[in-house]
Scaffold this motif. Structure first.
Motif, short mmCIF file in Angstrom:
data_model
loop_
_atom_site.label_atom_id
_atom_site.label_comp_id
_atom_site.label_asym_id
_atom_site.label_seq_id
_atom_site.Cartn_x
_atom_site.Cartn_y
_atom_site.Cartn_z
N GLY A 259 -31.30 49.68 -68.87
CA GLY A 259 -32.47 49.17 -68.16
C GLY A 259 -32.37 47.71 -67.77
N ILE A 260 -31.38 46.98 -68.30
CA ILE A 260 -31.21 45.57 -67.93
C ILE A 260 -30.52 45.49 -66.57
CG2 ILE A 260 -30.16 43.36 -68.54
CD1 ILE A 260 -30.39 44.12 -71.45
N GLN A 261 -31.07 44.67 -65.68
CA GLN A 261 -30.53 44.55 -64.33
C GLN A 261 -29.83 43.20 -64.14
OE1 GLN A 261 -34.02 45.15 -61.89
NE2 GLN A 261 -34.00 47.38 -62.19
N LEU A 262 -28.99 43.14 -63.12
CA LEU A 262 -28.24 41.91 -62.86
C LEU A 262 -29.15 40.71 -62.64
CD1 LEU A 262 -25.32 43.05 -60.52
CD2 LEU A 262 -25.23 42.50 -62.95
N GLU A 263 -30.31 40.94 -62.08
CA GLU A 263 -31.23 39.84 -61.80
C GLU A 263 -31.56 39.03 -63.05
OE1 GLU A 263 -35.46 39.07 -59.44
OE2 GLU A 263 -34.98 41.08 -60.18
N SER A 264 -31.56 39.69 -64.21
CA SER A 264 -31.97 39.01 -65.44
C SER A 264 -30.87 38.14 -66.04
CB SER A 264 -32.43 40.04 -66.48
OG SER A 264 -31.36 40.87 -66.89
N LEU B 282 -21.63 42.24 -52.01
CA LEU B 282 -22.97 41.89 -52.47
C LEU B 282 -23.61 43.09 -53.17
CD1 LEU B 282 -24.84 39.38 -52.25
CD2 LEU B 282 -25.88 40.47 -50.25
N LEU B 283 -24.01 42.90 -54.43
CA LEU B 283 -24.68 43.96 -55.17
C LEU B 283 -26.18 43.65 -55.26
CD1 LEU B 283 -22.30 44.65 -58.20
CD2 LEU B 283 -22.47 45.89 -56.04
N PRO B 284 -27.03 44.67 -55.16
CA PRO B 284 -28.48 44.46 -55.27
C PRO B 284 -28.86 43.90 -56.64
CG PRO B 284 -27.99 46.63 -54.37
CD PRO B 284 -26.69 46.08 -54.87
N LYS B 285 -29.94 43.15 -56.67
CA LYS B 285 -30.42 42.58 -57.94
C LYS B 285 -30.81 43.67 -58.93
CE LYS B 285 -33.52 40.10 -55.82
NZ LYS B 285 -34.66 39.18 -55.58
N SER B 286 -31.16 44.83 -58.42
CA SER B 286 -31.60 45.93 -59.28
C SER B 286 -30.44 46.70 -59.90
CB SER B 286 -32.48 46.89 -58.48
OG SER B 286 -31.75 47.43 -57.38
N GLU C 32 -23.78 49.60 -64.86
CA GLU C 32 -23.05 49.92 -63.63
C GLU C 32 -22.16 48.75 -63.22
OE1 GLU C 32 -23.89 51.02 -58.91
OE2 GLU C 32 -25.57 50.84 -60.32
N ALA C 33 -22.67 47.52 -63.38
CA ALA C 33 -21.89 46.34 -63.01
C ALA C 33 -20.63 46.21 -63.86
CB ALA C 33 -22.75 45.09 -63.15
N ILE C 34 -20.73 46.49 -65.15
CA ILE C 34 -19.56 46.43 -66.02
C ILE C 34 -18.50 47.42 -65.54
CG2 ILE C 34 -18.71 46.95 -68.35
CD1 ILE C 34 -21.38 45.81 -69.41
N VAL D 61 -16.18 37.88 -60.95
CA VAL D 61 -17.47 37.37 -60.50
C VAL D 61 -18.08 38.38 -59.53
CG1 VAL D 61 -16.38 36.04 -58.65
CG2 VAL D 61 -18.68 35.42 -59.42
N ILE D 62 -19.42 38.50 -59.59
CA ILE D 62 -20.16 39.41 -58.72
C ILE D 62 -21.21 38.59 -57.97
CG2 ILE D 62 -21.76 41.36 -58.64
CD1 ILE D 62 -20.53 42.35 -61.26
N ALA D 63 -21.31 38.81 -56.65
CA ALA D 63 -22.38 38.20 -55.87
C ALA D 63 -23.58 39.13 -55.89
CB ALA D 63 -21.92 37.96 -54.43
N VAL D 64 -24.77 38.55 -56.10
CA VAL D 64 -25.98 39.35 -56.26
C VAL D 64 -27.02 38.93 -55.22
CG1 VAL D 64 -27.79 40.08 -57.85
CG2 VAL D 64 -25.53 39.47 -58.74
N GLY D 65 -27.65 39.91 -54.59
CA GLY D 65 -28.69 39.62 -53.61
C GLY D 65 -28.97 40.83 -52.75
#
Length: 310
Positions: free
Chosen positions: A82-87, A31-35, A40-42, A52-56
């Motif tokens: 500056g773009i976060q996974l939440e978006s 689980l990766l934080p929404k922020s 970093e996710a790439i 696939v990445i789980a976010v929360g």
């Protein structure tokens, strides 16, 4: 139409799809934080080779797949700072309990057109991938598929010789679903038309086509007549983002050249054998003269088979 073949076909029972998801070794998701930044996710996706990445925060609130990265307004690395996974995440994703069956998973993924399905197993979140469905099919129906060979080369000038009666050419004289279903021609599971780009297009052009066509796969052509390659969301993620100039780099530099292809009259069994041996999730389907007209995945094949089960 050919005469019906006299050989006996084994009956396929619904129970063959009744295995609990608990019986399978599906990969666990971190689980990766929404922020978490998309940059970093790439890097995480590339390093761990996940799709696939789980976010929360404490539980899953969304997922980000390879396809979701295509949403990024990308031109160079600075454009996504500056773009976060939440978006870009898909919120409130479907989650099945591991007490569900493999048939439940196939039906759920088919109805919602999912390439990834989350499974809650105790306190862990796991994921069913298309390659897991392929592995299940290869193992469960090994004996039914053993008389079919992979097909990687064919001549556009050749003649297609149909040696056996296709499954769809029979009347309703098979009251039960049998292994004859694996001789269904691929045209019966072609639900999407191919989307094309030219081998001379740059990455920015290709990305726009993928977004507008809501597809994760582009067929790469030359002069709109010759199949040269295929480019996917995974190619963008692993080879292009953060590294390449999307305006100057051509799709030919990151595409898979000379991809395998099958004819629309080839059968499901051949597609399954090709996917299993060469480890790909989709296969390009061409007409008789070699022009690509669709792309078929293992999910579409299984969805078709399961729709025939009484």
């Amino acid at each position: 139409m050919l005469d019906k073949n006299d050989e006996h076909y084994r009956v396929i029972h619904a129970e063959e799809f009744s295995a609990s998801l608990q019986e399978f070794q599906f990969p666990e998701l971190e689980l990766l934080p929404k922020s978490t930044s998309v940059i970093e996710a790439i890097s995480i996706v590339r390093k761990s080779r996940v799709s696939v990445i789980a976010v929360g925060e404490k539980d899953v609130e969304g997922i980000v797949t390879e396809d979701d990265f295509l949403k990024l307004p990308y031109s160079d690395p600075s454009s996504i700072e500056g773009i976060q996974l939440e978006s870009i995440m898909k919120k409130s994703p479907s989650i099945l309990e591991d007490s569900a069956t493999i048939l439940d998973a196939i039906i759920h993924m088919g109805e919602k057109d999912l390439k990834h399905l989350l499974i809650r197993s105790g306190g862990k979140i796991k994921v069913v991938l298309l390659k897991d469905l392929l592995s299940f099919t290869k193992s469960r129906f090994k004996n039914d598929l053993e008389n079919f060979d992979e097909k990687v080369k064919w001549s556009k000038d050749g003649v297609y010789l149909q040696m056996r009666t296709h499954f769809d050419e029979l009347s309703n004289d098979e009251p039960e679903l049998t292994a004859h279903v694996f001789e269904t021609p691929l045209r019966k599971v072609m639900f999407n038309e191919s989307i094309y780009c030219d081998v001379s297009d740059n990455l920015s052009d290709a990305l726009t086509l993928m977004r507008n066509g809501a597809t994760s796969t582009l067929v790469v052509m030359e002069y709109e007549t010759e199949l040269k390659g295929v480019i996917t969301a995974r190619d963008f993620l692993n080879k292009a983002y953060l590294d390449l100039d999307f305006q100057s780099v051509k799709v030919s530099e990151i595409m898979t050249p000379a991809p395998h292809k099958l004819l629309e009259q080839d059968v499901l069994a051949v597609a399954i054998k090709n996917m299993a041996k060469f480890n790909y999730r989709n296969v390009i389907i061409c007409n008789q003269v070699g022009y690509p007209i669709s792309t078929v995945s293992i999910l579409e094949i299984l969805r078709f088979i399961c729709s025939k089960i009484s």
